[in-house]
Write a protein that holds these residues in place. Sequence first.
Motif, PDB file in Angstrom:
ATOM      1  N   LYS A   1      58.869 -11.505  11.933  1.00 47.87           N
ATOM      2  CA  LYS A   1      57.427 -11.280  11.838  1.00 47.87           C
ATOM      3  C   LYS A   1      57.109 -10.597  10.501  1.00 47.87           C
ATOM      4  O   LYS A   1      57.956  -9.926   9.912  1.00 47.87           O
ATOM      5  CB  LYS A   1      56.947 -10.385  12.987  1.00 47.87           C
ATOM      6  CG  LYS A   1      57.094 -10.986  14.380  1.00 47.87           C
ATOM      7  CD  LYS A   1      56.040 -12.031  14.642  1.00 47.87           C
ATOM      8  CE  LYS A   1      55.934 -12.371  16.131  1.00 47.87           C
ATOM      9  NZ  LYS A   1      57.188 -12.749  16.776  1.00 47.87           N
ATOM     10  N   PRO A   2      55.878 -10.753  10.012  1.00 42.57           N
ATOM     11  CA  PRO A   2      55.497 -10.122   8.738  1.00 42.57           C
ATOM     12  C   PRO A   2      55.608  -8.602   8.790  1.00 42.57           C
ATOM     13  O   PRO A   2      55.437  -7.980   9.851  1.00 42.57           O
ATOM     14  CB  PRO A   2      54.037 -10.557   8.560  1.00 42.57           C
ATOM     15  CG  PRO A   2      53.900 -11.811   9.350  1.00 42.57           C
ATOM     16  CD  PRO A   2      54.793 -11.617  10.547  1.00 42.57           C
TER      17      PRO A   2
ATOM     18  N   PRO B   1      44.571  -6.298   2.393  1.00 44.95           N
ATOM     19  CA  PRO B   1      44.057  -6.682   1.069  1.00 44.95           C
ATOM     20  C   PRO B   1      42.790  -5.936   0.669  1.00 44.95           C
ATOM     21  O   PRO B   1      42.441  -5.914  -0.521  1.00 44.95           O
ATOM     22  CB  PRO B   1      43.788  -8.184   1.220  1.00 44.95           C
ATOM     23  CG  PRO B   1      43.572  -8.384   2.695  1.00 44.95           C
ATOM     24  CD  PRO B   1      44.495  -7.416   3.361  1.00 44.95           C
ATOM     25  N   GLY B   2      42.108  -5.289   1.628  1.00 44.03           N
ATOM     26  CA  GLY B   2      40.881  -4.570   1.304  1.00 44.03           C
ATOM     27  C   GLY B   2      41.064  -3.091   1.026  1.00 44.03           C
ATOM     28  O   GLY B   2      40.081  -2.387   0.756  1.00 44.03           O
ATOM     29  N   LEU B   3      42.307  -2.588   1.097  1.00 42.86           N
ATOM     30  CA  LEU B   3      42.557  -1.158   0.900  1.00 42.86           C
ATOM     31  C   LEU B   3      42.977  -0.852  -0.532  1.00 42.86           C
ATOM     32  O   LEU B   3      43.617  -1.663  -1.202  1.00 42.86           O
ATOM     33  CB  LEU B   3      43.658  -0.674   1.841  1.00 42.86           C
ATOM     34  CG  LEU B   3      43.290  -0.412   3.299  1.00 42.86           C
ATOM     35  CD1 LEU B   3      44.493   0.156   4.046  1.00 42.86           C
ATOM     36  CD2 LEU B   3      42.110   0.550   3.411  1.00 42.86           C
TER      37      LEU B   3
ATOM     38  N   VAL C   1      43.929  -6.999   8.665  1.00 38.95           N
ATOM     39  CA  VAL C   1      45.231  -6.340   8.606  1.00 38.95           C
ATOM     40  C   VAL C   1      46.208  -7.190   7.811  1.00 38.95           C
ATOM     41  O   VAL C   1      46.955  -6.692   6.960  1.00 38.95           O
ATOM     42  CB  VAL C   1      45.774  -6.096  10.030  1.00 38.95           C
ATOM     43  CG1 VAL C   1      47.206  -5.571   9.983  1.00 38.95           C
ATOM     44  CG2 VAL C   1      44.869  -5.133  10.774  1.00 38.95           C
ATOM     45  N   CYS C   2      46.198  -8.473   8.073  1.00 37.86           N
ATOM     46  CA  CYS C   2      47.191  -9.365   7.489  1.00 37.86           C
ATOM     47  C   CYS C   2      46.552 -10.732   7.262  1.00 37.86           C
ATOM     48  O   CYS C   2      45.767 -11.202   8.099  1.00 37.86           O
ATOM     49  CB  CYS C   2      48.391  -9.469   8.437  1.00 37.86           C
ATOM     50  SG  CYS C   2      49.830 -10.254   7.745  1.00 37.86           S
ATOM     51  N   THR C   3      46.870 -11.366   6.149  1.00 39.16           N
ATOM     52  CA  THR C   3      46.198 -12.616   5.792  1.00 39.16           C
ATOM     53  C   THR C   3      46.872 -13.848   6.357  1.00 39.16           C
ATOM     54  O   THR C   3      46.327 -14.950   6.261  1.00 39.16           O
ATOM     55  CB  THR C   3      46.153 -12.768   4.264  1.00 39.16           C
ATOM     56  OG1 THR C   3      47.503 -12.816   3.763  1.00 39.16           O
ATOM     57  CG2 THR C   3      45.410 -11.609   3.615  1.00 39.16           C
TER      58      THR C   3
END
Length: 659
Positions: free
Chosen positions: A470-471, A85-87, A72-74
């Motif tokens: 938060k991100p 990042p995979g979408l 979801v988040c790096t």
Amino acid sequence: MRDALPLAFVPSPEAAAASRMADFASYCSRRAGLPLQDWTSLSTWSAQAYEQFWPTLLDYLDPLREGASLPVCTDTAVESAIFFPGLRLNYAENLLRAPAGEPVDKIVLTALDEAGGRADYTRAQLRRQSFGLGQALRELGMKVGSRICALARNDASAIVACLGSASIGACWSSVSPDLGPDSILTRFGPLEPELLFANTHLRLQGQKRSTGVLVRQLLERIPSIRVLVLLDDDALDFEPTLPVLRLSALIAKPPLERVVRVPFNQPLFVLFSSGTTGAPKCIVHGHGGTLLEHLKELVLHTALTPQDTICFVTSTGWMMWNWLISGLATGARVVVYDGSVSYPEPDSLLQALAADGVTVFGTSPAYLRFLQDSEIVPRERFAWPTLRAMLSTGSILYDDQYDFVERAFGRLPLQSISGGSDIIGCFVLGNPMLPVHRGEAQCVSLGLDVRARDGEQNLTQGTGELVCAKPFPSRPVGLHADPGGDRFHNAYFAQNDGVWTHGDLIELTERGGARILGRSDGVLNIRGIRIGPAEIYGIVGRIEQVVESMAVDQEDVTVPGGRKLVLLVVLKPGITLDKPLTFAIKRELKSKAGMTHVPDLILQVEQLPQTHNGKRSERAVQDLLNGRCPRNLSAIKNPEALSALLAFPELNIAPKLLA
């Protein structure tokens, strides 16, 4: 704290329970295995468990996409976190697909103008034109990552050009043709665009004004532009030396067989900051973050459905234009309006929107103040039975304006929303499950951990600097031409370590609402438009008689937008600020930057306040002019510069503020 503000609107229990927000709360409860049906629980969970919330929202809204949603988040740091990042997906593809059960021949876009013109577009027509343009742009050599700029009126051609560009993965930036040439060049120039879309003219107050001089300046001073595409079918009043094409010809190309799905964070839009300390920042936003944030705000917070018709009064240079066209993804009909809102009659805009059946109307406090001062009460002039909600942004929405809206439009939810180009979305906004309190935004946006920073504390209640702890996916991808990220860091993270600092002062109330109290940085908010003083200084500094200047805004409920622009000038010895010089300063600002940059008041002073390290202090003057004791008074080495302002009765400064 304001604990007893009267209610301006209360949704019925049935309406709240039937909203998409309530449905989403139940969806989250089932997925997370937690009791999240009430707003407080849902809001808290969404901000703290953000790695659960964002994929849950993604699956609920279900945009067209491919690839893996994990990770979801790096990172856990706001500054460096990268979402999904995979979408891969495409913004334009999602705006132009028909929601389930919606026919492709439904009208989804209506373009109105001040002359009474109207053009309707079905989804099929809009797809055909946008994807035809995408094919034409590809044949012109545009590709993923190509930067495209537009000098565009707020009409359908601008939307087609934007979506056509996005369909091939190009990056879009736009401004309105009424912006001054210097202001446009400081925005477009650094991007080094390959292609420029432009209107040949604009219409305002019944007058047709050529953009030829402006277009010629852009072509001469931005050598990277190699193709000019005219958005209308009129002729330019000069002969460009590069290829000139027409949008009407390009959209006739056979449409793309398949749009280009790009990484979630591939640049989609470049928006521009106000330019506080220098040239405006070029803020880069990605396909995925923009789409997901806008869908969340439109579907859940604004409660937009395919049965709605939405119009937000905006220009192509304001992020609300990007936000508005994202409404196409909800299945609602989007209405754009080109021209003056008060021509040929003061209520012409409202009459047009009422006749068109608009259900959700977005505007600004400045426009509402104009209506109030002009004693325009729409419900006494014509029927608008379809209107169910209003939104307002751009500046502070004062308490009395809620009362005016109820008197002028009827009892309906007036949603105060606030965010900005920096996040291409909102930090605070509306909520169909909650009541509206006068003077307050109903809630903080889902998934955003908004706090009021007071000293070293990030408060969930209280007053302070608006930060996000938060991100979040709509954080900018970065700033253009900032490979090391230093300018990005200095702009948003240097002031308060580890959190996004937005530049607004906020009050978070006990009931979960919020009040935006104004800017905490040097950005000016004039008639609902944020501008940077650096643009003013650059222009005024070239006027021979002026040594230096300082621009601040002052609260004044009698002017549109509730704030007026005050310019302090230090002149060369022996020169006095008379009427001709005052007029010359205003004329120069109008011609180089635009009407928004023209001061309401210009005053001559002997010196400007400075800190002990030699920096001018706009903050001290800003505080003083707005009824606050200067927060940094002890840091001012020449406090007599502040005391001298007491001599100007038009500033209405209380002497006790400097006691």
